[in-house]
Each structure stands twice: as C-alpha cells, then as structure tokens.
Design a protein around this motif. Structure first.
Motif, PDB file in Angstrom:
ATOM      1  N   GLN A 139      -2.156   7.764  -1.499  1.00 21.87           N
ATOM      2  CA  GLN A 139      -2.972   7.858  -2.566  1.00 21.87           C
ATOM      3  C   GLN A 139      -2.245   9.128  -3.416  1.00 21.87           C
ATOM      4  OE1 GLN A 139      -7.133   8.475  -2.196  1.00 21.87           O
ATOM      5  NE2 GLN A 139      -7.569   6.505  -2.999  1.00 21.87           N
ATOM      6  N   ILE A 195       0.776  -1.107   0.020  1.00 23.47           N
ATOM      7  CA  ILE A 195      -0.065   0.070   0.281  1.00 23.47           C
ATOM      8  C   ILE A 195       0.819   1.381   0.085  1.00 23.47           C
ATOM      9  CG2 ILE A 195      -2.027  -1.050   0.933  1.00 23.47           C
ATOM     10  CD1 ILE A 195      -1.143   0.259   3.717  1.00 23.47           C
ATOM     11  N   ASP A 215      -3.691  -2.972   3.767  1.00 19.46           N
ATOM     12  CA  ASP A 215      -4.850  -2.964   2.951  1.00 19.46           C
ATOM     13  C   ASP A 215      -5.350  -1.615   2.797  1.00 19.46           C
ATOM     14  OD1 ASP A 215      -6.463  -2.599   5.031  1.00 19.46           O
ATOM     15  OD2 ASP A 215      -7.119  -4.652   5.192  1.00 19.46           O
ATOM     16  N   THR A 216      -6.346  -1.391   2.012  1.00 19.12           N
ATOM     17  CA  THR A 216      -6.934   0.078   1.899  1.00 19.12           C
ATOM     18  C   THR A 216      -7.757   0.730   3.018  1.00 19.12           C
ATOM     19  OG1 THR A 216      -8.851  -0.970   0.898  1.00 19.12           O
ATOM     20  CG2 THR A 216      -7.138   0.007  -0.543  1.00 19.12           C
ATOM     21  N   GLU A 227      -3.701   3.399  -1.075  1.00 20.67           N
ATOM     22  CA  GLU A 227      -4.121   2.521  -2.260  1.00 20.67           C
ATOM     23  C   GLU A 227      -3.091   1.557  -2.554  1.00 20.67           C
ATOM     24  OE1 GLU A 227      -4.958   5.279  -5.414  1.00 20.67           O
ATOM     25  OE2 GLU A 227      -2.731   5.383  -6.110  1.00 20.67           O
TER      26      GLU A 227
END
Ligand code: RAM
Length: 868
Positions: A122, A119, A250-251, A294
């Motif tokens: 973003q 990850i 994870d997100t 992300e």
C-alpha cells in the motif's frame, strides 16, 4: 519382416514448446520424428489423445507431413491436460508401434479464468527506501485431500515464489521482458508437492526488474511501465473429492520488507542477511507488523502464456585463476566471458560486507568497467554472521569474465566462488567442428555470445547500460541462432512485441521493447537493416522450422513496413532519404561516428528495401495471397532495376566500390544476370585480396561477405578472410584471448588496451553471423526447403582445413555431415532424417542423391578448389 524394418516414432512435441506445460494454444500443432530403414516413406499418421472424457483416436490421416500437423481433435480448454501419442504407416504398409506419449497441459486461456488481482504494497514506494523490494505473503488452509495444484503467476517487476518455505520452480528473472502494456507473460507451475494438509503459506519476492527499474543509456529511465511492483498469483487446488480451492492475490495478502535492500538489472543487488525473516513463507510466521496491500490495474486480457522456455541457470563455472589484490580483495577469472551471476560462500562476522564487481576485461591487472558505461553491476552481501553463508543475487544479471571481490571471507575461492550462467533455456540444435582449432574457438565464441544475449529477448549486449532488443542485431544473426539453438518460441514471442510496438505509420522501433533512447533513437525513424527484421526474421525462422503459422502471424507487420518504405522511396523506387545507420561499425568509420562507413547508406537502404519486398512477396506466396504476392514481387523488381541504375556503373563497378556494396548486391540477388554476378564476385574478391584479407565491412556487410564470395566461386578468398589474424579480422580477437564475439573488431586494441570508444562491448553476437557460413559452406550443411525437408550438403574444403563437421537437430531429426580430405580424396559421411530428401553437391559439380540414414561417399579427385 525383420524388426529393424519397422519404423519407430519419437515422442511427439507440441508447437515449439520444450515443456508443453501451461501452454496458451488450445489447438497445438504436433510434430514427431521417425526412424526407419532407407527408402521408407510415410503414407499416413494416426494420433491418439487421452483426455478426461476418454481416449480418442483419429482416423488414419493420409499425409507425408510430420512437422506441425494440425491439432486433430476438439480444442483444449483452459487447465486441460491430455496425453497424446501417434503411429505412422509407410507407403509399404508397415505400421510403427505407438510412440511414447506426450503430456500437454494448457494454462489459463480466457481472461475470465483470472480471479486473482494484481496487488501491490500500500505504501507509495516513491523514495529509494520505500522502493526496497517487498515480500508478499498469505496463509491458507488445505482442508480436503489434494489431487493436484497449479500456480499461475506473473508480476509487474520480477518475482520468485515460495510455498511452505520451498521455492517454486527454477525460472530466473520471471516473467521476463515483453511489451508490458500489451502482453505480460504468466508462468504455470505444478505445486502439488508443495502443499500439505492443514496450514500452508505462500510468499513472493518482488523486485523492480524491467518494469520500474532503471533501464537504458544516458543515465537511464525508471518507472517505464509504472511506479509500483505488483504480483498476480492464482493457486488452484483440485481436491480428490472434485472440489476446487482458489487462492488468488487479493487484499487479504500482506506486505513486508525482506533482506534485499535494492536490486536492479543494471545496478546489481544489495542483500543484508541480517534482515532475513526465517519462516516468512511458512505458516505460523508472525506478520503482525506487515502492512496492507491494494489492488492495482492489470487487464487480464493482456496475460499470455509463454511460447518459449524460461530463463534458467544452465551451467556453473568455477574460477580458472584467482589473484589476491590485497588483504581481503581478490580478482577472479572464470576463463569465459559469460552472462549470469556469482554465488559465494563466506564466513565472517555479522554486518561484514562482501562487494562483488564484474567486468568483461582487465586493464593493468584491475577490472576495466568503463565499457559498462552507467551500469554499476555491483552486488553486495552483508553477512548475518552465523556460520558459512551461501548467497547469489536473485533479480540481476551481469556480463563478465572477471570479478573483483572485496571483503572476501571465504575459504578456497576455487570452490566458494561460482559463476552461474543464465539465459533462455533453449535446446541446443546445432554443432560445428573442424580441423582448425582457432576456427573452432571462433565458433565457440559465437555460441557464447548467443547464450549471453538470448536472455528472454534477443539483446545487443548483456553488460553495459543497454541490453536492448536491437532489431538490426537479431535481423543479422537470426539464421545463425536458429541453426545453433531452438530459439523459435523465444523469437516468435519477441516478434509479436515488435508487431505490437510498430508505430502507426509502420516504423519499426530501433529496439523492442521500445524505451526512450535520447535524440538519436527517439522518436524512432525507419532504418534499413534494423526495421527489416519484420520482413526477414520470420522468414529465417520459417526456413529453420517450417512454421508457416509464424509467417501468417507476422505478415501484417512485414507488409506495414514495406508499405511505409514504398511511401518514403522516390518515384524510381530508391530509398534515398532519411536517417540511416548504413554499414554500422565499418572499420573505416571514425570511432565517434560508427554510421559513417564507406558504403553509401542509401545503397544499403535500397538493397534492403528490395530484399524485404521480395520476402514479403514470398511470404504472401506461402500464405496463398496471390494478388499481394504479385504486387510485392512487381515492386521488388522495380526496386532492383532502380538499384542497378543508380548504384551499378556500366563497367560493373558499383558507385560505392566497397566489399559491403558487392556482397549485399550479390546476396540480395539485385544484379540482373549471371555476367553481372560474376563481375561483382570478381571485384569483391579483388577488394578482399587488396585489403590483405582483413575485414573491411560493418554490421551489414560482414555477414554477407563470405557467403557472397562462396556464391561466386571465390571460396579460397573467403577462407583467407576467415583465417586472417591481423586486426580487423574474426580471429584477431583470439590473440586477446576472446571467449565471445566483440562489438568492434578492435574492442581490444592491438596494444592490449581497451578501445576508448563509447561502444566497446565484448559480447555482441552480430559479427558472429559468419558462423552460419561455417555451417553451410565450410562444413556444408544447408537447408534448401523450409524445416530442412530438403537438404543440400555442399562440402567445400579450403584454407588448409582437412576435415569439418556440422550437425543440426532439424524438425525431421538429426542432419549431419562430416567430410575429410585425404590427399585429394574427399570422403563425406552424411546423416539424413526420415521425411527429408538430400543430396551432395560436390566441388567438381557432381551431384549424389542420398538415402535417409547414415551413408559414406567418397569422390576421388574432388580436392581443394581454387578460387575462380
Ligand atoms: C548500438 C547497439 C546495437 C546497434 C545499435 C545501432 O548501441 O549496441 O548493436 O544495433 O547501436
């Protein structure tokens, strides 16, 4: 039977791991060391393993082996832990007690074990501001009682993890530098003690590191592997009730900005303590303004467990001298050129900035940073202004002995400025000392250059805008390194990278991992002495460790190299074309053209070609590949003949009448017979004497000169070369207070100014390869079978040295020698481990076979030898 006669066994070890935790081998090979009375010989061993499903014991395995014996049980699964211990039985039927046990735990062995994703914040992270090293965090609840917890973690870039406000582990610059496209190491940590019932939080610091930070010379390159840093973390909690919770990246994680404004390996780190976020890795922190993350690409099949130890801080050094250069500007001397970073404790107003610059040497009382070229090596700390503040940068490293601190607001700098030495945390295995203090300092300098350049991968230098895994440097230095430290795990990993980055045609990059290197180095061209690392270094490590598995793993890489050279060679077998570095940094080469040494570069190329062929043949032999052994040995003979025809004249002189030419011909066994060897040895000695015992060799010749003189009975000439103090010589640097090995003989010129050349490193281990001659000849400790299973002690007093000692923690146990010369009586004390055989070869030609254990032998009349 008395108690002392019963053998005892050390705790076993697994593969080459210092700590077999999170390992990647499902069937790790096992080694141990035995202590037993002289004459005791192992007849069999028995291994016991306790696993989740109970205790398993092998039958007695009839074998004298104790190094890297095959895993005797069913392979381990991912995340499996087991305890193993063993006992041994002698030919005399004595059986040892069970050894202490070793706990082994595997990491994640299968790509499918990974449920965590890579990850990244973003936002696009294109401009410098957006590239500020991010923080990532996630809160989670622990609802059932915890039995144990593991964190499997790696990153694109560098990372440090905290759980509930507490740092996880003590690794620095994790995950290190590998060929990231193909192999990315993850680390495993036991985090059981970090967790608590109820709310928990995990946080990660990320930084550019080798992944996307600026690397390389000529201004360098960024984003070499990608333009986004990312974290892959998988926290696995095993509860007492048998259930498992996995918290993976994870997100649902969030990204924020921490106090690090910028951080680069070459540039240094800037940290604004006013931007610290107290509690950010604790639960309950207000992350309302943090942003989303992300998922980015990373194939879990490329995630691998480490084979060597991590980089750590291994020592702290306080200043030996501090000079005030101005009102708040101080110059700190640590008395030792080292690699690491500085921790400061300061007290001042919020917003005040302390700037730390680093250099290896001074000129005119100020830091001399020119040798750093484009490496900025500057750390900046902006105070938060709340009482004494202690800070050390996280994601950078510098090569320095001196630091200039501007804006100094500390108390006593002898206490508040500390250099923290960092390198791969290998076990020390080799020591040397003798009656000559200068030689001891030279040896110490070699050790320091090793430490400074074994920072996850073997680099050429640690300070300037280079710091690359140069193949030639480690090719030359590997035997020395393998004596001094257990570097097998680290170098085995790097050699895998060399193999995966080897070009389709077999070309070995100049340095690995390969990055753009300007016209000279990109695209890479096959270079003798550099590319040969693939054939020679696995063999050198095998000599030290006895590990045939490494030879098997690297064999294809070695073959591809010599097959390529076979294509490039002319029909007679000479490698006499293409770009070659020759005897790089021959002191007679012009400073601006270090490859223009006096020895014909194709003579060197052909010599290396023959030597590598011979090593591929030997490797094929060990691996039981008889056809290939014959093929490569035949080729090696052909090339040797071509070498002699082309480069050795009928009168025994060589076409390049240089020390390097004779030394290489002798050391690579290229001469046809004893007469030719003796003639070459004589000429070499003449040249060394004619040169006034100053150094006349570069990278290729320097490691070979003293051993070649010794091998042809010219030890006294070798000693004179060793003890020379005028430039160029090994000891010359000591006049300038050198505490590491220099790249150039005259990195510091006799007048005390820094060499104006482009390449003026003060920390380059290559020319320190002479230390292996100190070990094997001056002290006289040498292995004559892989892994020191057979040892030959060859003390050769000379050069006025009255005693010398060396010790090596070998795979079988401690091997040691100390000799002393009194009048003309040579007394030798030796230590030989169980499982090994050993003998002394005396200067007068006599041989004494030695028992295991420690013994003392004297030989009257075996005084200093004179040169032949
Ligand atoms: C220099 C490196 C290294 C050497 C190469 C050829 O830039 O520092 O030591 O192997 O050149």
């Amino acid at each position: 039977m008395s108690h002392e006669q019963i053998p005892t066994v050390s705790a076993p070890t697994a593969e080459h791991h210092r700590e077999p935790f999170g390992i990647g081998e499902s069937s790790p090979r096992i080694s141990w060391k035995t202590t037993a009375p002289p004459g005791w010989t192992q007849q069999a061993y028995q291994i016991e393993a306790t696993r989740a499903d109970g205790t398993h014991r092998t039958d007695w395995v009839t074998s004298q082996d104790s190094v890297l014996v095959p895993w005797p049980l069913a392979p381990l699964a991912s995340r499996e832990h087991c305890e193993i211990r063993l006992r041994v039985r002698g030919v005399d039927r004595t059986v040892s007690a069970w050894s202490p046990s070793l706990r082994i735990e595997t990491g994640l062995l299968e790509p499918t074990d990974w449920t965590a994703h890579a990850i990244s914040p973003q936002q696009p992270q294109r401009s410098a501001g957006e590239r500020r090293p991010p923080l990532l965090r996630k809160e989670f609840a622990v609802t059932a009682e915890v039995q144990s917890a593991r964190l499997y973690v790696t990153a694109h870039g560098l990372y440090e993890i905290e759980i509930n406000g507490r740092r996880v582990g003590d690794h620095a610059l994790a995950p290190g530098w590998t060929s990231y496209h193909h192999r990315l190491r993850y680390q495993t940590h036991d985090v059981t003690e970090h967790l608590r019932a109820g709310a928990n939080a995990i946080g990660a610091w990320l930084a550019d590191g080798w992944y996307r930070g600026r690397l390389g010379f000529g201004g360098g390159h960024s984003d070499l592997y990608g333009d986004r840093v990312a974290l892959i973390a998988q926290l696995e909690i095993l509860h007492r009730d048998g259930t498992i919770t996995i918290i993976g990246t994870d997100t649902s994680w969030l990204a924020g900005q921490g106090p690090i404004l910028s951080s680069g390996l070459l540039d240094g780190e800037t940290y604004d303590a006013r931007d610290e976020l107290p509690g950010w890795s604790n639960p309950g922190f207000d992350d309302a303004d943090w942003s989303l993350v992300e998922v980015v690409d990373r194939d879990p099949a490329t995630l691998i467990a480490p084979t060597g130890p991590p980089v750590r801080c291994t020592e702290e050094i306080t200043p030996v001298q501090v000079n005030a250069l101005g009102a708040d500007r101080i110059l700190v001397d640590f008395g030792q050129n080292l690699v690491g970073r500085i921790r400061i404790t300061v007290d001042g107003p919020a917003g005040h900035t302390v700037v730390i610059r680093h250099a290896e040497v001074l000129q005119d009382g100020e830091l001399c940073v020119r040798p750093l070229r484009d490496a900025i090596s500057t750390d900046r700390y902006v105070l938060r202004g709340a009482g004494p503040e202690t800070w050390e940068p996280r994601f950078t490293l510098h090569g320095f002995r001196y630091a200039e601190i501007t804006g100094w607001r500390g108390g006593d700098p002898y206490r508040d400025v500390v250099a923290r030495v960092h390198h791969t945390d290998m076990a020390r295995t080799g020591w040397f000392e003798c009656s000559n203090e200068q030689v001891n300092r030279l040896h110490e300098n070699v050790v320091w250059s090793l430490r400074g350049n074994f920072v996850d991968l073997p680099t050429d230098c640690p300070q300037r805008d280079e710091r690359l895994g140069w193949t030639g440097d480690i090719q030359i230095f590997a035997p020395t390194a393998a004596f001094l430290y257990d570097c097998h795990g680290m170098l085995a990993s790097w050699l895998r990278d060399v193999a995966v980055e080897q070009h389709a045609d077999g070309t070995v990059p100049w340095y690995v991992p390969e990055i753009p290197g300007g016209e000279q180095w990109t695209p890479a061209r096959p270079g003798a002495g550099w590319g040969d690392v693939v054939a020679l270094t696995p063999w050198d490590l095998y000599q030290a460790s006895g590990d045939t598995g490494l030879l098997a793993a690297q064999y294809e890489s070695a073959r591809r190299w010599v097959d390529l050279i076979t294509e490039l060679a002319d029909e007679s077998g000479l490698w006499n074309s293409g770009y070659q570095l020759g005897d790089w940094l021959d002191p007679f080469a012009p400073p601006e053209d270090p490859g223009a040494g006096r020895t014909d570069r194709y003579l060197i190329a052909t010599a290396y070609y023959a030597w590598s062929l011979h090593h591929v043949a030997r490797t094929a032999d060990v691996l039981g590949r008889e056809d290939e052994r014959r093929h490569y040995e035949d080729l090696a003979w052909r090339v040797r003949r071509a070498f002699v025809d082309a480069y050795v004249l009928p009168d025994g002189r060589m076409t390049s009448d240089t020390q390097t030419a004779y030394a290489v011909a002798l050391q690579f066994d290229l001469l046809p017979d004893a007469t030719a060897r003796a003639a070459a040895g004589r000429r070499l000695a003449e040249l060394v004497e004619a040169g006034g015992h100053t150094i006349q060799t570069g990278f290729i010749g320097t490691p070979q000169v003293a051993p070649a003189l010794s091998a042809t009975d010219h030890d006294e000439t070798a000693y004179a070369l060793l003890l020379q103090q005028e430039c160029p010589s090994w000891l010359y640097a000591l006049k300038h207070d050198a505490t590491t090995i220099w790249e150039r003989w005259d990195s510091m010129l006799p007048d005390g100014t820094v060499n104006p050349g482009e390449m003026t490193s003060f920390n380059h281990y290559a020319l320190g390869a002479v230390a292996q001659w100190l070990h094997t000849r001056v002290a006289g400790l040498d292995a004559s079978a892989p892994g020191y299973r057979d040892i030959v002690f060859r003390p050769r007093p000379g050069g006025g040295i009255t005693w010398a000692s060396a010790a090596h923690e070998s795979p079988y146990g401690l091997v040691a020698i100390r000799w002393e010369l009194r009048e003309s009586e040579l007394t030798v004390e030796t230590t030989v481990p169980v499982g090994a055989t050993a003998r002394i070869e005396w200067p007068d030609g006599g041989v004494t076979d030695l028992p295991t254990g420690t013994s003392t032998t004297s030989r009257p009349g075996a005084g200093p030898i004179s040169s032949g």
